[in-house]
Design a protein around this motif. Structure first.
Motif, PDB file in Angstrom:
ATOM      1  N   LEU A   1       0.831  -1.207   0.000  1.00  0.00           N
ATOM      2  CA  LEU A   1       0.000   0.000   0.000  1.00  0.00           C
ATOM      3  C   LEU A   1       0.865   1.256   0.000  1.00  0.00           C
ATOM      4  CD1 LEU A   1      -2.633  -1.081   2.672  1.00  0.00           C
ATOM      5  CD2 LEU A   1      -2.942  -1.001   0.193  1.00  0.00           C
ATOM      6  N   TYR A   2       0.336   2.312  -0.602  1.00  0.00           N
ATOM      7  CA  TYR A   2       1.030   3.595  -0.690  1.00  0.00           C
ATOM      8  C   TYR A   2       0.064   4.694  -0.314  1.00  0.00           C
ATOM      9  CZ  TYR A   2       3.878   0.800  -3.775  1.00  0.00           C
ATOM     10  OH  TYR A   2       4.656  -0.189  -4.293  1.00  0.00           O
ATOM     11  N   TRP A   3       0.610   5.786   0.165  1.00  0.00           N
ATOM     12  CA  TRP A   3      -0.212   6.966   0.413  1.00  0.00           C
ATOM     13  C   TRP A   3       0.668   8.195   0.431  1.00  0.00           C
ATOM     14  CZ3 TRP A   3       0.680   3.027   3.791  1.00  0.00           C
ATOM     15  CH2 TRP A   3       1.377   3.312   4.961  1.00  0.00           C
TER      16      TRP A   3
ATOM     17  N   GLY B   1       2.246  11.079   2.002  1.00  0.00           N
ATOM     18  CA  GLY B   1       2.612  11.346   3.378  1.00  0.00           C
ATOM     19  C   GLY B   1       2.233  12.719   3.873  1.00  0.00           C
ATOM     20  N   GLY B   2       1.868  13.601   2.970  1.00  0.00           N
ATOM     21  CA  GLY B   2       1.509  14.945   3.376  1.00  0.00           C
ATOM     22  C   GLY B   2       0.020  15.211   3.438  1.00  0.00           C
ATOM     23  N   SER B   3      -0.782  14.384   2.735  1.00  0.00           N
ATOM     24  CA  SER B   3      -2.208  14.722   2.658  1.00  0.00           C
ATOM     25  C   SER B   3      -3.166  13.565   2.951  1.00  0.00           C
ATOM     26  CB  SER B   3      -2.531  15.292   1.275  1.00  0.00           C
ATOM     27  OG  SER B   3      -2.345  14.301   0.285  1.00  0.00           O
ATOM     28  N   GLU B   4      -2.674  12.328   3.031  1.00  0.00           N
ATOM     29  CA  GLU B   4      -3.566  11.192   3.241  1.00  0.00           C
ATOM     30  C   GLU B   4      -3.281  10.508   4.571  1.00  0.00           C
ATOM     31  OE1 GLU B   4      -4.573   8.654  -0.431  1.00  0.00           O
ATOM     32  OE2 GLU B   4      -2.479   9.226  -0.703  1.00  0.00           O
ATOM     33  N   PRO B   5      -4.303   9.949   5.213  1.00  0.00           N
ATOM     34  CA  PRO B   5      -4.051   9.128   6.405  1.00  0.00           C
ATOM     35  C   PRO B   5      -3.412   7.805   5.975  1.00  0.00           C
ATOM     36  CG  PRO B   5      -6.376   9.082   5.835  1.00  0.00           C
ATOM     37  CD  PRO B   5      -5.729  10.074   4.908  1.00  0.00           C
ATOM     38  N   PRO B   6      -2.697   7.129   6.860  1.00  0.00           N
ATOM     39  CA  PRO B   6      -2.072   5.850   6.492  1.00  0.00           C
ATOM     40  C   PRO B   6      -3.099   4.842   5.987  1.00  0.00           C
ATOM     41  CG  PRO B   6      -1.274   6.606   8.612  1.00  0.00           C
ATOM     42  CD  PRO B   6      -2.410   7.521   8.220  1.00  0.00           C
ATOM     43  N   ARG B   7      -2.767   4.155   4.905  1.00  0.00           N
ATOM     44  CA  ARG B   7      -3.644   3.113   4.378  1.00  0.00           C
ATOM     45  C   ARG B   7      -3.385   1.779   5.063  1.00  0.00           C
ATOM     46  NH1 ARG B   7      -3.742   4.621  -2.061  1.00  0.00           N
ATOM     47  NH2 ARG B   7      -4.785   6.619  -1.762  1.00  0.00           N
ATOM     48  N   CYS B   8      -2.169   1.608   5.603  1.00  0.00           N
ATOM     49  CA  CYS B   8      -1.859   0.419   6.398  1.00  0.00           C
ATOM     50  C   CYS B   8      -1.872   0.846   7.858  1.00  0.00           C
ATOM     51  CB  CYS B   8      -0.492  -0.151   6.035  1.00  0.00           C
ATOM     52  SG  CYS B   8       0.049  -1.451   7.185  1.00  0.00           S
TER      53      CYS B   8
ATOM     54  N   HIS C   1       6.961   0.935   7.638  1.00  0.00           N
ATOM     55  CA  HIS C   1       6.545   1.914   6.630  1.00  0.00           C
ATOM     56  C   HIS C   1       7.752   2.746   6.236  1.00  0.00           C
ATOM     57  CE1 HIS C   1       2.188   1.668   8.326  1.00  0.00           C
ATOM     58  NE2 HIS C   1       2.537   0.614   7.632  1.00  0.00           N
ATOM     59  N   ARG C   2       8.001   2.775   4.940  1.00  0.00           N
ATOM     60  CA  ARG C   2       9.139   3.528   4.409  1.00  0.00           C
ATOM     61  C   ARG C   2       8.659   4.858   3.851  1.00  0.00           C
ATOM     62  NH1 ARG C   2      11.873  -1.183   0.725  1.00  0.00           N
ATOM     63  NH2 ARG C   2      11.883  -2.804   2.313  1.00  0.00           N
ATOM     64  N   VAL C   3       9.397   5.901   4.152  1.00  0.00           N
ATOM     65  CA  VAL C   3       9.083   7.233   3.652  1.00  0.00           C
ATOM     66  C   VAL C   3      10.053   7.544   2.516  1.00  0.00           C
ATOM     67  CG1 VAL C   3       8.930   9.682   4.212  1.00  0.00           C
ATOM     68  CG2 VAL C   3       8.265   7.969   5.913  1.00  0.00           C
ATOM     69  N   PHE C   4       9.492   8.020   1.407  1.00  0.00           N
ATOM     70  CA  PHE C   4      10.282   8.324   0.221  1.00  0.00           C
ATOM     71  C   PHE C   4      10.001   9.738  -0.249  1.00  0.00           C
ATOM     72  CE2 PHE C   4       9.398   3.804   0.095  1.00  0.00           C
ATOM     73  CZ  PHE C   4      10.623   3.245  -0.208  1.00  0.00           C
ATOM     74  N   GLU C   5      11.026  10.354  -0.775  1.00  0.00           N
ATOM     75  CA  GLU C   5      10.803  11.563  -1.561  1.00  0.00           C
ATOM     76  C   GLU C   5      10.530  11.076  -2.973  1.00  0.00           C
ATOM     77  OE1 GLU C   5      13.961  14.392  -1.599  1.00  0.00           O
ATOM     78  OE2 GLU C   5      13.248  15.351   0.218  1.00  0.00           O
ATOM     79  N   VAL C   6       9.404  11.443  -3.488  1.00  0.00           N
ATOM     80  CA  VAL C   6       9.014  11.003  -4.818  1.00  0.00           C
ATOM     81  C   VAL C   6       9.138  12.189  -5.771  1.00  0.00           C
ATOM     82  CG1 VAL C   6       7.132  10.065  -6.208  1.00  0.00           C
ATOM     83  CG2 VAL C   6       7.422   9.322  -3.848  1.00  0.00           C
ATOM     84  N   HIS C   7       9.861  11.974  -6.817  1.00  0.00           N
ATOM     85  CA  HIS C   7       9.905  13.006  -7.849  1.00  0.00           C
ATOM     86  C   HIS C   7       9.349  12.428  -9.134  1.00  0.00           C
ATOM     87  CE1 HIS C   7      14.002  11.180  -7.776  1.00  0.00           C
ATOM     88  NE2 HIS C   7      13.883  11.221  -9.078  1.00  0.00           N
TER      89      HIS C   7
END
Length: 177
Positions: free
Chosen positions: A15-17, A19-26, A33-39
């Motif tokens: 699952l993905y979400w 990190g700035g605007s959605e509540p955790p999906r898991c 849970h891994r946090v990524f900078e997504v570009h």
């Protein structure tokens, strides 16, 4: 211009979400849970030998907005459902393709499309793990040494390409024979 977002992923659930605007999906507290900078990627890639294609990440806000619609897309994540001609490969995020022979056949066909002048796009969700691994495979199919293909993709496409040691080993093993 590079657009950067913070994403969270649960490798156990897939699952993905945002990190700035959605509540955790898991909601399983035992999962990592891994946090990524997504570009966002929508980048031209020139393979060894000169064949061109576009590497893409999935942009939930506007996934199919392009200056030019590709002739064909190969997508490594089921979220991709573009209005143009496309195919999918079953490949779990952070993992390996479920059928290596099918992947090789499909990548050879994609390479032929691009070599014949078609505008080809390839992508997964973030444009790093599966896309980077597939680009490494395409580099090897284009004549680049398989053991150096991941380094080639990281230097010529994105330093974050090919996310796991298993994905890196997959490229070398697939083309070592």
């Amino acid at each position: 211009m590079v657009e950067i977002r913070r994403a969270v992923a649960c490798a156990e659930c897939g699952l993905y979400w945002d990190g700035g605007s959605e509540p955790p999906r898991c909601r399983n507290g035992n999962h990592e849970h891994r946090v990524f900078e997504v570009h966002r990627h929508l980048d031209p890639v020139v393979l060894p030998g000169g064949t061109r294609l576009t590497a893409a990440s999935f942009d939930q806000a506007a996934p199919y907005v392009r200056a030019r619609v590709p002739d064909y897309g190969l997508y490594l994540d089921p979220r991709w459902q573009p209005p143009w001609d496309h195919g999918h490969i079953c490949w779990p995020d952070f993992g390996l393709p479920t059928d290596a022979d099918a992947l090789t056949r499909t990548l050879r066909a994609v390479l032929e499309r691009a070599r014949s002048g078609q505008d080809v796009e390839m992508g997964c969700l973030g444009g790093h793990g599966r896309t980077g691994t597939a680009l490494s495979c395409l580099a090897a199919l284009s004549g680049h040494p398989a053991r150096e293909a991941v380094a080639w993709v990281r230097s010529g496409y994105c330093a974050k390409a090919v996310e796991t040691p298993e994905q890196e080993a997959f490229v070398a093993a697939l083309f070592s024979s």
